[in-house]
Design a protein around this motif. Structure first.
Motif, mmCIF file in Angstrom:
data_model
loop_
_atom_site.group_PDB
_atom_site.id
_atom_site.type_symbol
_atom_site.label_atom_id
_atom_site.label_comp_id
_atom_site.label_asym_id
_atom_site.label_seq_id
_atom_site.Cartn_x
_atom_site.Cartn_y
_atom_site.Cartn_z
ATOM 1 N N LYS A 184 39.323 -26.447 7.308
ATOM 2 C CA LYS A 184 38.650 -26.433 6.016
ATOM 3 C C LYS A 184 38.090 -25.048 5.732
ATOM 4 O O LYS A 184 37.608 -24.368 6.643
ATOM 5 C CB LYS A 184 37.495 -27.442 5.967
ATOM 6 C CG LYS A 184 37.911 -28.893 5.923
ATOM 7 C CD LYS A 184 36.687 -29.803 5.785
ATOM 8 C CE LYS A 184 37.095 -31.267 5.744
ATOM 9 N NZ LYS A 184 35.915 -32.165 5.594
ATOM 10 N N ILE A 185 38.142 -24.647 4.463
ATOM 11 C CA ILE A 185 37.465 -23.448 3.988
ATOM 12 C C ILE A 185 36.768 -23.814 2.685
ATOM 13 O O ILE A 185 37.376 -24.391 1.781
ATOM 14 C CB ILE A 185 38.442 -22.280 3.777
ATOM 15 C CG1 ILE A 185 38.992 -21.803 5.120
ATOM 16 C CG2 ILE A 185 37.770 -21.131 3.035
ATOM 17 C CD1 ILE A 185 39.981 -20.678 5.026
ATOM 18 N N GLU A 186 35.507 -23.501 2.600
ATOM 19 C CA GLU A 186 34.737 -23.839 1.407
ATOM 20 C C GLU A 186 35.161 -22.973 0.221
ATOM 21 O O GLU A 186 35.664 -21.856 0.392
ATOM 22 C CB GLU A 186 33.239 -23.672 1.674
ATOM 23 C CG GLU A 186 32.683 -24.626 2.714
ATOM 24 C CD GLU A 186 31.195 -24.452 2.948
ATOM 25 O OE1 GLU A 186 30.560 -23.648 2.216
ATOM 26 O OE2 GLU A 186 30.662 -25.107 3.864
ATOM 27 N N SER A 187 34.959 -23.513 -0.971
ATOM 28 C CA SER A 187 35.245 -22.756 -2.188
ATOM 29 C C SER A 187 34.454 -21.447 -2.197
ATOM 30 O O SER A 187 33.310 -21.398 -1.739
ATOM 31 C CB SER A 187 34.873 -23.591 -3.414
ATOM 32 O OG SER A 187 35.021 -22.848 -4.603
ATOM 33 N N PHE A 188 35.085 -20.379 -2.702
ATOM 34 C CA PHE A 188 34.396 -19.082 -2.757
ATOM 35 C C PHE A 188 34.727 -18.374 -4.061
ATOM 36 O O PHE A 188 35.784 -18.586 -4.656
ATOM 37 C CB PHE A 188 34.750 -18.206 -1.547
ATOM 38 C CG PHE A 188 36.223 -17.942 -1.370
ATOM 39 C CD1 PHE A 188 36.819 -16.817 -1.916
ATOM 40 C CD2 PHE A 188 37.023 -18.816 -0.643
ATOM 41 C CE1 PHE A 188 38.168 -16.563 -1.750
ATOM 42 C CE2 PHE A 188 38.376 -18.578 -0.470
ATOM 43 C CZ PHE A 188 38.957 -17.454 -1.011
ATOM 44 N N THR A 189 33.795 -17.528 -4.509
ATOM 45 C CA THR A 189 33.903 -16.853 -5.805
ATOM 46 C C THR A 189 33.706 -15.355 -5.649
ATOM 47 O O THR A 189 32.715 -14.915 -5.044
ATOM 48 C CB THR A 189 32.864 -17.406 -6.799
ATOM 49 O OG1 THR A 189 33.078 -18.806 -6.989
ATOM 50 C CG2 THR A 189 32.964 -16.692 -8.146
ATOM 51 N N ILE A 190 34.635 -14.578 -6.191
ATOM 52 C CA ILE A 190 34.502 -13.121 -6.250
ATOM 53 C C ILE A 190 33.917 -12.789 -7.616
ATOM 54 O O ILE A 190 34.456 -13.212 -8.650
ATOM 55 C CB ILE A 190 35.866 -12.427 -6.061
ATOM 56 C CG1 ILE A 190 36.433 -12.742 -4.675
ATOM 57 C CG2 ILE A 190 35.723 -10.923 -6.237
ATOM 58 C CD1 ILE A 190 37.279 -13.992 -4.618
#
Length: 311
Positions: A184-190
Motif C-alpha cells: 500500500k502507498i497512501e495518496s500524495f499531492t505535489i
C-alpha cells in the motif's frame, strides 16, 4: 413541455483539450469543478450620512479541479512534468461538457494556466478500483459558450479508457531489498505555489509560480519482506549515521493489469527514511503482520518511457 424542462440535461461526459506544442490533446475527465469568476466588493460610506454605496472592483478566477484517466493523457503528464522541472509552461485549452449522447452542452475555455496541484490516488495491491489522477490548475483568463453544438470525441469516453487500477504499482528503492513487495502507498499531492499580482490596468491578476513542494511517501510492507527497510531504518534513523549512502534513489512504477507492463513511472530522487514501525499487534489475529514506513523525496519526475508514451 415547458421551456425550462426542454433545456434541462444530466451530466454525461467531460473532455479536456489542451494545446501542446501546437497540437490539441484530449483527455476524458471523470469530474470537473471550478473555473468561474468572482468579483470583490467595495462598500463605501457617503459623507456623514448612513447611506453606503456598494460596487465591484477587481475579480479573481477560481482554479479548475479535474480528475482524469490515462486515455490521451500524455500531454497532461508532460505539462505536469514541466511544472515539476520548474519550467512552468502555461497552457491554453478548454473543458467541454456533453450529455450522454456526446452532444456538447457547455464549453469552458481557459488561457495561460499554471498547475497548482497533482494528486495521485491511494495505491493498494488488493484494490479493484480504477486509478484516476487529480489536478488543480489556475488560469489567467476564462470564457464560456452555453450553446456550442457539435459532439465530443468518443475515443475519450470511459469505456475507451486505458486500464490502470489502484492495485497496479511497484516501488523500487536502490539497494533496499524487497521494496517491490510494498502493498500500500497512501495518496500524495505535489503542490505548486501560485501568486496573484494585480496591476492598475487589469481587472484580473497576473499569476506567477512560486515554490514547489514534493510530499513524503507513506506505505506499508509485510514484515516478512521488511529486512531491507529495517536495515535502512537502523542505519539512518535509529543510529543517525550521516552517510551519503543513506540517501537513496528510486522509482514508483504504474502498471497495467497484467502487472508486467509499465504504463509510466515516477522517478524518486534523493529519498531518505523518516520512520519505520510495526503496525499495531493483536493476539490471535489472522492478519498479515505489516510495517509502516515514511520517507521524504527531494524531487520527482515523470519518466515517459512506459507504454503510455508509446500509445
Amino acid at each position: 413541455m415547458s421551456q425550462a424542462q426542454s433545456k434541462a440535461y444530466t451530466a454525461g461526459n467531460f473532455e479536456l483539450l489542451i494545446d501542446d506544442e501546437g497540437k490539441q490533446s484530449a483527455s476524458y475527465l471523470k469530474t470537473v469543478d471550478g473555473g468561474f469568476i468572482s468579483a470583490a466588493i467595495i462598500d463605501e460610506p457617503v459623507g456623514a450620512a448612513i447611506h453606503r454605496v456598494k460596487h465591484t472592483s477587481v475579480a479573481s478566477i477560481e482554479p479548475f479541479s479535474v480528475e482524469f484517466g490515462l486515455q490521451g493523457s500524455m500531454s497532461v503528464l508532460k505539462w505536469i512534468q514541466s511544472s515539476w522541472n520548474r519550467s512552468f509552461s502555461r497552457r491554453n485549452g478548454q473543458i467541454t461538457h456533453a450529455d450522454f449522447n456526446l452532444n456538447q452542452t457547455f464549453i469552458h475555455e481557459f488561457s495561460d494556466a499554471l498547475i497548482m496541484e497533482t494528486t495521485f490516488p491511494a495505491l493498494d495491491g488488493g484494490s479493484k478500483d480504477p486509478a484516476m489522477l487529480k489536478m488543480k490548475f489556475q488560469p489567467e483568463r476564462v470564457s464560456t459558450q452555453t450553446q456550442p453544438g457539435g459532439t465530443i470525441n468518443d475515443k475519450n469516453v470511459p469505456s475507451k479508457q486505458k486500464s490502470w487500477l489502484c492495485s497496479g504499482f511497484r516501488l523500487n528503492i536502490d539497494n533496499v531489498a524487497n521494496t517491490q513487495y510494498v502493498n500500500k502507498i497512501e495518496s500524495f499531492t505535489i503542490k505548486q505555489g501560485v501568486k496573484a499580482f494585480y496591476t492598475g490596468t487589469d481587472r484580473f491578476p497576473q499569476i506567477e509560480p512560486t515554490k514547489i513542494d514534493f510530499p513524503n511517501i507513506v506505505g506499508t510492507i509485510a514484515q516478512g519482506y521488511g529486512d531491507g527497510m529495517q536495515a535502512w531504518y537502523e542505519q539512518c534513523v535509529a543510529n543517525g549515521i550521516a552517510d551519503p549512502k543513506s540517501v537513496k534513489q528510486g522509482s514508483l512504477e504504474m502498471l497495467a493489469p497484467d502487472k508486467s507492463t509499465v504504463l509510466f513511472r515516477l522517478t524518486l530522487k534523493d529519498c531518505g527514511l523518516l520512520s519505520y514501525k510495526l503496525n499495531q499487534s493483536t493476539a490471535n489475529s489472522g492478519d498479515i503482520k505489516r510495517a509502516r514506513f515514511e520517507m521524504y523525496v527531494s524531487e520527482m519526475a515523470i519518466d515517459g518511457s512506459g507504454s503510455l508514451a508509446r500509445g
